[in-house]
Design an enzyme around this catalytic site. Sequence first.
Site, mmCIF file in Angstrom:
data_model
loop_
_atom_site.group_PDB
_atom_site.id
_atom_site.type_symbol
_atom_site.label_atom_id
_atom_site.label_comp_id
_atom_site.label_asym_id
_atom_site.label_seq_id
_atom_site.Cartn_x
_atom_site.Cartn_y
_atom_site.Cartn_z
ATOM 1 N N GLY A 18 0.841 -1.202 0.000
ATOM 2 C CA GLY A 18 0.000 0.000 0.000
ATOM 3 C C GLY A 18 0.865 1.236 0.000
ATOM 4 O O GLY A 18 1.479 1.579 1.016
ATOM 5 N N ASP A 238 -17.112 2.985 11.052
ATOM 6 C CA ASP A 238 -15.721 3.278 11.406
ATOM 7 C C ASP A 238 -15.557 3.383 12.923
ATOM 8 O O ASP A 238 -14.609 2.841 13.497
ATOM 9 C CB ASP A 238 -15.275 4.574 10.733
ATOM 10 C CG ASP A 238 -13.848 4.951 11.091
ATOM 11 O OD1 ASP A 238 -12.923 4.223 10.677
ATOM 12 O OD2 ASP A 238 -13.651 5.965 11.795
ATOM 13 N N LYS A 242 -13.484 0.808 15.668
ATOM 14 C CA LYS A 242 -12.521 1.262 16.675
ATOM 15 C C LYS A 242 -12.932 0.813 18.071
ATOM 16 O O LYS A 242 -12.081 0.427 18.889
ATOM 17 C CB LYS A 242 -12.391 2.782 16.598
ATOM 18 C CG LYS A 242 -11.752 3.259 15.293
ATOM 19 C CD LYS A 242 -11.802 4.763 15.128
ATOM 20 C CE LYS A 242 -11.184 5.171 13.799
ATOM 21 N NZ LYS A 242 -11.263 6.634 13.544
ATOM 22 N N GLY A 366 -5.442 11.948 8.895
ATOM 23 C CA GLY A 366 -4.434 12.588 8.064
ATOM 24 C C GLY A 366 -3.271 11.656 7.819
ATOM 25 O O GLY A 366 -2.899 10.845 8.678
#
Length: 382
Positions: A18, A238, A242, A366
């Site tokens: 990746g 999502d 988590k 990010g």
Amino acid sequence: MSCPAISRRKALHVAIVGVGLVGKEVISQILASRHPFALVALCNSKRMILTSGPGSSPPCFNPSRWEDVLAASSTPADLPVLQNALAQLVKDGKRAVLVDNTASEEIASTYPQFLNAGVHVVTPNKKAFSGEGDYYLRLIGGSGDEARAEGGVLERGRFLNEATVGAGLPIVSTLRDLVETGDKIKKIEGVFSGTMSYIFNNFSTGGSGGISFSDVVAQAKQNGYTEPNPMDDLNGADVARKLSILSRMIDPSMLALLPHGYKSVETQSLIPPELESVNDGDTFMQRLPAFDTKIAKLREEAAAEGCVSRYVGIIDVENKVVKAGLEKYPTTHAFASSLGGSDNIIMFHTERYSPRPLIVQGAGAGAAVTAMGVMSDLLKLF
């Protein structure tokens, strides 16, 4: 970087799968590191560079030009070949690690094979750690799997996944330290999604009125805070993933509570039922304004109570509840007053950290900070 000048005894031999935004940043941080990393493989969805083993090409490459070398490679991407090459490095007495920067479930399903060959796995990919319980047990070695080689038993590889929750924030490592030092986890709650954080920081400020929900989602999409299809954020999956990852770290009873991983989490979707069958993001965004009134009513109700609405994840260990959804918090609460942009904030309520919780807050999304989380795990292997 990958040349023989590096001490082979001390080097960590790294294979990166990746090479998108996060992958490029990981490579950049590795190249800037003072630690002895050896890049032995780079792989995208079509081709790879492999510097050792059958079909390897080239035997040594200039890492600063890796993009050109990968683009020119004639070696097809092949996980079994990569696994064999890394396993051979381990058999030769070297330390090898697979870094998976993808969100691929297919790649995540191969982790036990790498681990059992003595290869470490470092990843921000949430799929493996939040999936079915039986697979998770295989992943952590709970099924009795061992790493074996000719002549004996190898030490099983380590799996490290700091960046699966909170990107570069020390969420996973903080929980691991709390648990392993004997603290008792009572409750974990937080804003785990950078997308949801941005949306509700701007949508619900504690006052009456304000920007429409569809407009703030459109802003989040334009600013790059959402997935290409915002439905993938608004469905809450999502956050549920988590929560599943963290819950399973606490104790075996929490593992049993989520037999199907994130699918077992009580999750509130913010997708209007009428739009659940929509297949593309553009159509969804075009139709979303028709449902602004309903969610605006929730904002007004919160404001009337001196509160804001926040999309949070909660792990209530004492009551055995794991859920994700909208909750109201007073405007003086940290979830209302401390967040900005797409920040994450997580509170750990424990026996030691009581009545004031341990709080971790900061940028939770990010490429740079996610790659930092990956790098922090790699450095733990030295």
